[in-house]
Design an enzyme around this catalytic site. Structure first.
Site, PDB file in Angstrom:
ATOM      1  N   GLY A  49       0.888  -1.892  -0.162  1.00 14.07           N
ATOM      2  CA  GLY A  49       0.040   0.091   0.187  1.00 14.07           C
ATOM      3  C   GLY A  49       0.491   1.353  -0.484  1.00 14.07           C
ATOM      4  N   CYS A  50       2.069   1.287   0.371  1.00 17.21           N
ATOM      5  CA  CYS A  50       2.965   1.936  -0.266  1.00 17.21           C
ATOM      6  C   CYS A  50       3.443   2.513  -1.576  1.00 17.21           C
ATOM      7  CB  CYS A  50       4.331   1.627   0.661  1.00 17.21           C
ATOM      8  SG  CYS A  50       3.421   2.156   2.796  1.00 17.21           S
ATOM      9  N   ALA A  51       3.560   3.325  -2.208  1.00 19.74           N
ATOM     10  CA  ALA A  51       4.352   4.193  -2.951  1.00 19.74           C
ATOM     11  C   ALA A  51       5.613   3.352  -3.152  1.00 19.74           C
ATOM     12  CB  ALA A  51       3.762   5.096  -3.674  1.00 19.74           C
TER      13      ALA A  51
END
Length: 142
Positions: A49-51
């Site tokens: 869920g993190c870029a």
């Protein structure tokens, strides 16, 4: 229910009027963190869920709800490393029960982060908080 380390960050943010100064301070917090050993940069510690690439390795002393929570974290992005340092200040040293009770959105709102982070960074920060809470909850229920 913020730790003394987090209160120190909040006080510094109050002193720094300009968001760019606050942004630099977050980056400096990240630079001060020890790097995560490559052996722990594995899928099991990666935060979805993190870029950016983000890894959180829990370090839990004890068992059950009173176990002490700590973690190591790292990212390939300097600002995200700084956000990990902010979360470390918020959660480190609490019992796993206390970790699950922290109102992270309210505490982080005191820093004004959501007003100045991109949507992707805000989502990533939320994903890191959810991962930390999940790790703590798993230990508390064990």
């Amino acid at each position: 229910m913020a730790s003394e380390a987090f209160e120190d960050i909040a006080e510094t943010f109050e002193f720094l009027d300009d968001w760019e100064d606050r942004y630099r301070h977050v980056i400096e917090l990240g630079k001060a963190m020890p790097p995560l050993d490559d052996a722990f940069r594995v899928p099991a510690t990666k935060v979805d869920g993190c870029a950016s690439q983000v890894w959180i390795r829990p370090i839990i002393e004890g068992q059950g709800a009173q176990a002490r929570f700590d973690f190591q974290g790292d990212s390939d992005a300097m600002i995200v490393r700084g956000l990990i340092a902010v979360l470390h200040a918020l959660y480190s040293g609490l019992s796993v029960r206390q970790v699950t009770a922290v109102d992270a959105p309210a505490e982080l709102a005191r820093l004004g982060l959501h007003d100045h982070l991109s949507a992707q960074r805000s989502n990533g920060l939320r994903a890191m908080v959810e991962r930390i809470r999940s790790l703590a909850a798993d230990t508390a229920s064990a």
